[in-house]
Design a protein around this motif. Structure first.
Motif, PDB file in Angstrom:
ATOM      1  N   ILE A 158     -17.326  26.833-100.652  1.00  0.00           N
ATOM      2  CA  ILE A 158     -17.568  26.026-102.026  1.00  0.00           C
ATOM      3  C   ILE A 158     -19.060  26.543-102.409  1.00  0.00           C
ATOM      4  O   ILE A 158     -19.118  26.246-103.577  1.00  0.00           O
ATOM      5  N   THR A 159     -20.097  27.111-101.753  1.00  0.00           N
ATOM      6  CA  THR A 159     -21.387  27.491-102.090  1.00  0.00           C
ATOM      7  C   THR A 159     -21.321  28.458-103.498  1.00  0.00           C
ATOM      8  O   THR A 159     -21.854  28.474-104.268  1.00  0.00           O
ATOM      9  N   PRO A 160     -20.631  29.705-102.619  1.00  0.00           N
ATOM     10  CA  PRO A 160     -20.474  30.633-103.763  1.00  0.00           C
ATOM     11  C   PRO A 160     -19.535  30.636-104.945  1.00  0.00           C
ATOM     12  O   PRO A 160     -19.892  30.965-106.023  1.00  0.00           O
ATOM     13  N   PHE A 161     -18.432  29.899-104.480  1.00  0.00           N
ATOM     14  CA  PHE A 161     -17.599  29.387-105.589  1.00  0.00           C
ATOM     15  C   PHE A 161     -18.293  28.640-107.075  1.00  0.00           C
ATOM     16  O   PHE A 161     -18.032  28.924-107.974  1.00  0.00           O
ATOM     17  N   ILE A 201     -26.278  22.868 -96.646  1.00  0.00           N
ATOM     18  CA  ILE A 201     -25.205  23.172 -96.178  1.00  0.00           C
ATOM     19  C   ILE A 201     -25.205  24.627 -95.679  1.00  0.00           C
ATOM     20  O   ILE A 201     -25.112  24.893 -94.314  1.00  0.00           O
ATOM     21  N   PHE A 202     -25.621  25.553 -96.338  1.00  0.00           N
ATOM     22  CA  PHE A 202     -25.616  26.938 -96.072  1.00  0.00           C
ATOM     23  C   PHE A 202     -26.787  27.433 -95.155  1.00  0.00           C
ATOM     24  O   PHE A 202     -26.500  28.329 -94.405  1.00  0.00           O
ATOM     25  N   GLY A 203     -27.877  26.552 -95.122  1.00  0.00           N
ATOM     26  CA  GLY A 203     -28.939  26.819 -94.216  1.00  0.00           C
ATOM     27  C   GLY A 203     -28.768  26.506 -92.732  1.00  0.00           C
ATOM     28  O   GLY A 203     -29.419  26.981 -91.902  1.00  0.00           O
ATOM     29  N   LEU A 257     -16.527  34.049-104.005  1.00  0.00           N
ATOM     30  CA  LEU A 257     -16.960  34.851-105.070  1.00  0.00           C
ATOM     31  C   LEU A 257     -16.024  35.301-105.935  1.00  0.00           C
ATOM     32  O   LEU A 257     -15.996  35.597-106.868  1.00  0.00           O
ATOM     33  N   PHE A 258     -14.757  35.731-105.079  1.00  0.00           N
ATOM     34  CA  PHE A 258     -13.569  36.133-105.879  1.00  0.00           C
ATOM     35  C   PHE A 258     -12.927  35.309-106.576  1.00  0.00           C
ATOM     36  O   PHE A 258     -12.769  35.421-107.796  1.00  0.00           O
ATOM     37  N   LEU A 259     -12.560  34.028-106.162  1.00  0.00           N
ATOM     38  CA  LEU A 259     -11.747  32.922-107.002  1.00  0.00           C
ATOM     39  C   LEU A 259     -12.609  32.322-107.815  1.00  0.00           C
ATOM     40  O   LEU A 259     -11.976  31.611-108.636  1.00  0.00           O
TER      41      LEU A 259
END
Length: 452
Positions: free
Chosen positions: A20-23, A114-116, A146-148
């Motif tokens: 969800i973060t990179p998306f 979240i990511f930390g 990243l891709f989607l």
């Protein structure tokens, strides 16, 4: 059985959260023209919609990693996914560009929480011999995001409007909240220690100066901001040495494995940003592919990363993760060398080969690198270590685009890239790919460093 259930829930949470973060960071870029059209905002204000998220993410990563070590990793993660989900929902009802930017800042804040803590939770739940595989599965979510992101973002924007991107995040966030609430246990190994507010503020200002400076290169103000940022970083180090419970224990960087593998991650992610950007332009301007076909060719890299990441993570459980990461960086540097010699006549097969090499290389690097960083420090510092590594990745992305923009500006000046200047574009691309190939070669040796 209960321990196995805990690990399963942790993996579900990790994959969803890592997606969800990179998306949300990559999908919104496709929707920017639609947002600009609806709110009638200029290019500068529009650029703050993605930038505000990245800056917020970078600024809050380390402080919330430290807070999680003190107050509980699951608690801070839960707060983070809740804030992210609420901000996503409210974003659906944005009535101006300014309102959306403010909500993007809150999304970045939630993403930092979240990511930390993501890798710290995995490290807390899984024993050392199983962490590599768990990290590998988790990083699959990153690559899928990243891709989607651009693909789904484009489809959602085209058929349902840009607000549907934020609506898409809501059920994913709710699933994450339910999953984390079912995860038993809590981890607060620095409980009772004080939180360093002064150091966190100095670090936040420093990161803003450096990241924003890179984003406006080659403008002279970009260089000034970066220099001011480095002065701020030196100030931060001096302050942290004098504080009893610093936001980052500077002594952690005396750990050679921790420091060198973080630098290697910075290098890896700096090259990643330039690859897709330059090859997308190359395939469309030089090879005359339409955007859809160019996207299909470029998808080779994230597909390889997705397929090989679990294998790489599993391999790092069976042998020294530093060695696996080093091999991965070496393979990626070969792919970058391939792109440093491309010209008008380079075949699509060669481009695909380079993307395969980079995809496999990044997969072999990412989860073993995470394993090496987390395994090199004490358990009570997992939160800060996880956040520091994530900060290196975000900073690396900004640095990579800063270098790319700097080289393009120096060679092109004010000339339009799409104006038939194929020779200038190819020269610029070769220089940029050569720079990152050289840095990746250095990263091969940085990844091998271990504590004596």
């Amino acid at each position: 059985m209960q321990f196995a259930s805990k690990k399963n829930y942790a993996l579900i949470i990790a994959v969803i959260a890592s997606f969800i973060t990179p998306f949300v960071g990559s999908s919104i870029n496709v929707a920017l023209p639609s947002i600009a059209s609806e709110f009638h905002i200029n290019a500068i204000l529009l650029s703050w919609i993605p930038t505000s998220y990245l800056l917020s993410l970078a600024v809050f990563l380390v402080p919330f990693g430290r807070i999680a070590d003190i107050w509980g990793r699951k608690r801070i993660f839960t707060y983070g996914i809740t804030i992210f989900t609420i901000a996503s929902f409210i974003s659906i009802f944005s009535v101006s560009g300014e309102m959306l930017i403010i909500l993007r800042i809150f999304q970045g804040l939630g993403s930092a929480m979240i990511f930390g803590n993501l890798f710290a939770i995995i490290a807390s739940v899984f024993p050392e011999k199983e962490r590599g595989r768990a990290f590998g599965i988790t990083i699959v979510g990153v690559f899928l995001g990243l891709f989607l992101g651009p693909v789904l973002g484009g489809i959602l924007t085209q058929y349902f409007g840009w607000r549907s991107i934020f609506l898409f995040n809501v059920p994913i966030g709710v699933i994450s909240i339910i999953s984390v609430l079912r995860l038993k246990g809590e981890w607060a190994y620095a409980k009772g220690e004080k939180f360093d507010i002064i150091g966190s503020i100095i670090l936040g200002i420093t990161l803003i100066l450096i990241m924003y400076g890179f984003s406006i290169l080659p403008d002279i103000y970009g260089g000034i901001l970066i220099l001011a940022g480095f002065i701020g970083f030196l100030t931060f180090i001096m302050v942290e040495k004098r504080i009893e419970s610093p936001v980052i224990d500077i002594n952690i960087f005396k750990n050679r494995s921790f420091t060198s593998n973080n630098i290697a991650a910075f290098i890896n992610y700096s090259s990643a940003m330039s690859i897709i950007f330059l090859l997308s332009l190359y395939l469309q301007y030089i090879k005359d592919f339409n955007p859809q076909d160019a996207g299909l060719i470029l998808s080779v890299q994230p597909i390889c990363m997705t397929v090989f990441s679990p294998f790489a993570g599993n391999l790092s459980d069976k042998m020294a993760p530093e060695k696996v990461a080093s091999v991965g960086m070496g393979i990626a540097s070969l792919g970058l060398i391939t792109f440093s010699v491309i010209n008008e006549n380079t075949s699509v097969g060669v481009i695909v080969l380079g993307l395969i090499l980079i995809g496999i290389g990044f997969a072999l690097f990412s989860s073993p690198n995470t394993n090496a960083v987390i395994s090199s420090i004490e358990e009570k510092q997992y939160g800060v270590a996880s956040a520091t590594l994530s900060t290196m990745r975000v900073m690396g992305q900004m640095f990579g685009m800063g270098i790319t923009m700097l080289v393009l500006a120096l060679l092109f000046g004010n000339t339009d890239i799409a104006g038939g200047n194929n020779r200038l574009f190819l020269e610029s691309s070769k220089i940029i790919f050569a720079i990152f190939a050289f840095l990746s070669f250095i990263g091969v040796f940085l990844s091998l460093v271990k504590n004596k």
